[in-house]
Design a protein around this motif. Sequence first.
Motif, PDB file in Angstrom:
ATOM      1  N   ASN A  89       0.823  -1.215   0.000  1.00 48.27           N
ATOM      2  CA  ASN A  89       0.000   0.000   0.000  1.00 48.27           C
ATOM      3  C   ASN A  89       0.855   1.262   0.000  1.00 48.27           C
ATOM      4  O   ASN A  89       0.553   2.229  -0.710  1.00 48.27           O
ATOM      5  N   MET A  90       1.912   1.269   0.800  1.00 50.90           N
ATOM      6  CA  MET A  90       2.767   2.458   0.847  1.00 50.90           C
ATOM      7  C   MET A  90       3.483   2.663  -0.486  1.00 50.90           C
ATOM      8  O   MET A  90       3.638   3.799  -0.951  1.00 50.90           O
ATOM      9  N   ASN A  91       3.894   1.577  -1.122  1.00 50.91           N
ATOM     10  CA  ASN A  91       4.513   1.695  -2.440  1.00 50.91           C
ATOM     11  C   ASN A  91       3.504   2.174  -3.484  1.00 50.91           C
ATOM     12  O   ASN A  91       3.836   2.987  -4.358  1.00 50.91           O
ATOM     13  N   SER A  92       2.272   1.687  -3.385  1.00 48.00           N
ATOM     14  CA  SER A  92       1.237   2.097  -4.334  1.00 48.00           C
ATOM     15  C   SER A  92       0.886   3.570  -4.177  1.00 48.00           C
ATOM     16  O   SER A  92       0.681   4.278  -5.164  1.00 48.00           O
ATOM     17  N   ILE A  93       0.820   4.034  -2.927  1.00 52.13           N
ATOM     18  CA  ILE A  93       0.562   5.453  -2.688  1.00 52.13           C
ATOM     19  C   ILE A  93       1.684   6.289  -3.307  1.00 52.13           C
ATOM     20  O   ILE A  93       1.439   7.309  -3.960  1.00 52.13           O
ATOM     21  N   SER A  94       2.917   5.843  -3.122  1.00 54.42           N
ATOM     22  CA  SER A  94       4.055   6.562  -3.685  1.00 54.42           C
ATOM     23  C   SER A  94       3.982   6.609  -5.207  1.00 54.42           C
ATOM     24  O   SER A  94       4.346   7.612  -5.836  1.00 54.42           O
ATOM     25  N   ASP A  95       3.460   5.518  -5.815  1.00 54.05           N
ATOM     26  CA  ASP A  95       3.353   5.444  -7.271  1.00 54.05           C
ATOM     27  C   ASP A  95       2.099   6.126  -7.809  1.00 54.05           C
ATOM     28  O   ASP A  95       1.888   6.154  -9.026  1.00 54.05           O
ATOM     29  N   GLY A  96       1.246   6.639  -6.911  1.00 50.01           N
ATOM     30  CA  GLY A  96       0.014   7.294  -7.342  1.00 50.01           C
ATOM     31  C   GLY A  96      -1.082   6.333  -7.725  1.00 50.01           C
ATOM     32  O   GLY A  96      -2.013   6.694  -8.461  1.00 50.01           O
ATOM     33  N   GLY A  98      -3.318   4.882  -5.735  1.00 47.10           N
ATOM     34  CA  GLY A  98      -4.406   4.867  -4.764  1.00 47.10           C
ATOM     35  C   GLY A  98      -4.480   6.199  -4.058  1.00 47.10           C
ATOM     36  O   GLY A  98      -3.509   6.967  -4.070  1.00 47.10           O
ATOM     37  N   GLU A  99      -5.620   6.475  -3.468  1.00 48.11           N
ATOM     38  CA  GLU A  99      -5.816   7.759  -2.791  1.00 48.11           C
ATOM     39  C   GLU A  99      -5.700   7.642  -1.267  1.00 48.11           C
ATOM     40  O   GLU A  99      -5.163   8.531  -0.604  1.00 48.11           O
ATOM     41  N   ILE A 100      -6.229   6.563  -0.714  1.00 44.46           N
ATOM     42  CA  ILE A 100      -6.203   6.329   0.738  1.00 44.46           C
ATOM     43  C   ILE A 100      -5.726   4.902   0.960  1.00 44.46           C
ATOM     44  O   ILE A 100      -6.022   4.010   0.161  1.00 44.46           O
ATOM     45  N   ALA A 101      -4.989   4.675   2.043  1.00 43.69           N
ATOM     46  CA  ALA A 101      -4.458   3.329   2.279  1.00 43.69           C
ATOM     47  C   ALA A 101      -4.437   3.002   3.760  1.00 43.69           C
ATOM     48  O   ALA A 101      -4.205   3.875   4.604  1.00 43.69           O
ATOM     49  N   GLY A 126       0.313  11.634   3.897  1.00 36.69           N
ATOM     50  CA  GLY A 126       0.161  12.163   5.244  1.00 36.69           C
ATOM     51  C   GLY A 126      -0.855  11.317   5.978  1.00 36.69           C
ATOM     52  O   GLY A 126      -1.747  10.709   5.359  1.00 36.69           O
ATOM     53  N   ALA A 127      -0.729  11.238   7.283  1.00 30.43           N
ATOM     54  CA  ALA A 127      -1.624  10.392   8.073  1.00 30.43           C
ATOM     55  C   ALA A 127      -3.007  11.012   8.203  1.00 30.43           C
ATOM     56  O   ALA A 127      -3.156  12.233   8.289  1.00 30.43           O
ATOM     57  N   MET A 271      -3.498   2.248  10.809  1.00 36.81           N
ATOM     58  CA  MET A 271      -3.897   3.627  10.543  1.00 36.81           C
ATOM     59  C   MET A 271      -4.204   3.837   9.075  1.00 36.81           C
ATOM     60  O   MET A 271      -3.917   2.983   8.227  1.00 36.81           O
ATOM     61  N   LEU A 272      -4.816   4.980   8.801  1.00 38.79           N
ATOM     62  CA  LEU A 272      -5.110   5.391   7.440  1.00 38.79           C
ATOM     63  C   LEU A 272      -4.162   6.509   7.041  1.00 38.79           C
ATOM     64  O   LEU A 272      -3.864   7.395   7.846  1.00 38.79           O
ATOM     65  N   VAL A 273      -3.711   6.458   5.794  1.00 37.08           N
ATOM     66  CA  VAL A 273      -2.928   7.559   5.226  1.00 37.08           C
ATOM     67  C   VAL A 273      -3.601   7.997   3.938  1.00 37.08           C
ATOM     68  O   VAL A 273      -4.351   7.236   3.308  1.00 37.08           O
ATOM     69  N   ALA A 274      -3.333   9.236   3.533  1.00 36.35           N
ATOM     70  CA  ALA A 274      -3.888   9.788   2.304  1.00 36.35           C
ATOM     71  C   ALA A 274      -2.763  10.315   1.428  1.00 36.35           C
ATOM     72  O   ALA A 274      -1.747  10.811   1.933  1.00 36.35           O
ATOM     73  N   HIS A 275      -2.937  10.219   0.121  1.00 33.64           N
ATOM     74  CA  HIS A 275      -1.948  10.768  -0.796  1.00 33.64           C
ATOM     75  C   HIS A 275      -1.882  12.277  -0.618  1.00 33.64           C
ATOM     76  O   HIS A 275      -2.907  12.949  -0.452  1.00 33.64           O
ATOM     77  N   SER A 276      -0.683  12.817  -0.661  1.00 39.00           N
ATOM     78  CA  SER A 276      -0.493  14.250  -0.420  1.00 39.00           C
ATOM     79  C   SER A 276      -1.124  15.115  -1.500  1.00 39.00           C
ATOM     80  O   SER A 276      -1.372  16.303  -1.276  1.00 39.00           O
ATOM     81  N   ASP A 277      -1.420  14.542  -2.672  1.00 43.03           N
ATOM     82  CA  ASP A 277      -2.057  15.315  -3.739  1.00 43.03           C
ATOM     83  C   ASP A 277      -3.536  15.577  -3.472  1.00 43.03           C
ATOM     84  O   ASP A 277      -4.130  16.450  -4.109  1.00 43.03           O
TER      85      ASP A 277
END
Length: 334
Positions: A89-96, A98-101, A126-127, A271-277
């Motif tokens: 999930n963290m890698n996918s968020i970094s790659d754009g 997904g929006e929330i993980a 960001g968390a 926890m939940l994180v959201a893409h910074s975009d």
Amino acid sequence: MFSKKSLLTISMLLALSLILFACGGGTSDGGGDDGEEGGGADEQFIQILTGGTEGTYYPLGGTFAQVINDNVESVEEASATSTGASVENMNSISDGDGEIAFTQTDIASYAAEGDVMFDEANEDFGAIGTLYPETIQIVTTQDSGIETVEDLEGKTVSVGAPGSGTYANADNILEIHGLSIDDDIEARDLDFGDSTTGIQDGTIDAAFITSGTPTGAVESLAASVDVNIVSVSEEKAQELMDEYSYYAEDEVPEGTYGLEEAVPTVAVQAMLVAHSDLSEDLVYEITKAIFDNTDAISHAKGSEIDAESALDGVGVDLHPGAQKYFDEEGISEE
């Protein structure tokens, strides 16, 4: 009679008008991108990256998606997607992708720092907030003869996929007990469902499972065999917490999986994180929807999700939208 010159001029004007109309120069009463029927330009699709279908993230993510759909008007549709959980999930968020993980707090910290299983620091998230304890459950059967972590030596043990959150937890706990994944056990890289199936059919002896309790895969196992959860003593738990600050003492409650008494162990936080975009306003609305409507979360973990404790153990920067929500609620990290 029109001259050839006049006809040519008229033809050119007609052609120009058709081109302008095709490019949007004409007017229409139909719904377009900004019309009500076509959906507002600001409406977004939100993909929530979760985990395997046998764990807690996936079903809980489905209930979050419904809460968001019911309460956030600017979201066209939120949906939960099954994934390989925290690290993926963290890698996918970094790659754009997904929006929330969902993620474990320890894995989010590794991602932010570019440490352990991450080669580079991830600054693209960001968390939103922590949710509930992710209990490290060392699962076996009562007939296995495995009573302590040290008893795992020489046994066939599922430790999760290399680089996964479960693998990191297994590595930490074995290390504190003087054991090594590479040298002291026969490690298997299995997901939760395959782990409990392996225990049931005898191809593995035990499995590390990091998940909120009760975990569906372990419940399924407990329906067919007598389950034993291996304890982590208070002394070893303290050693682990001294070494790695993101761990906390926890227990698997009495009655879970048919246990006759509570089993002490350790946990990290989900926890939940959201893409910074994602915009501050959108993440604010999503954070507010989740924490103001916990009574609508149709999952057993809903009772543990509370805004008052959502900043406990976060360990990384909040998304500005989440920060705005907690500031309004007067909630701050201790």
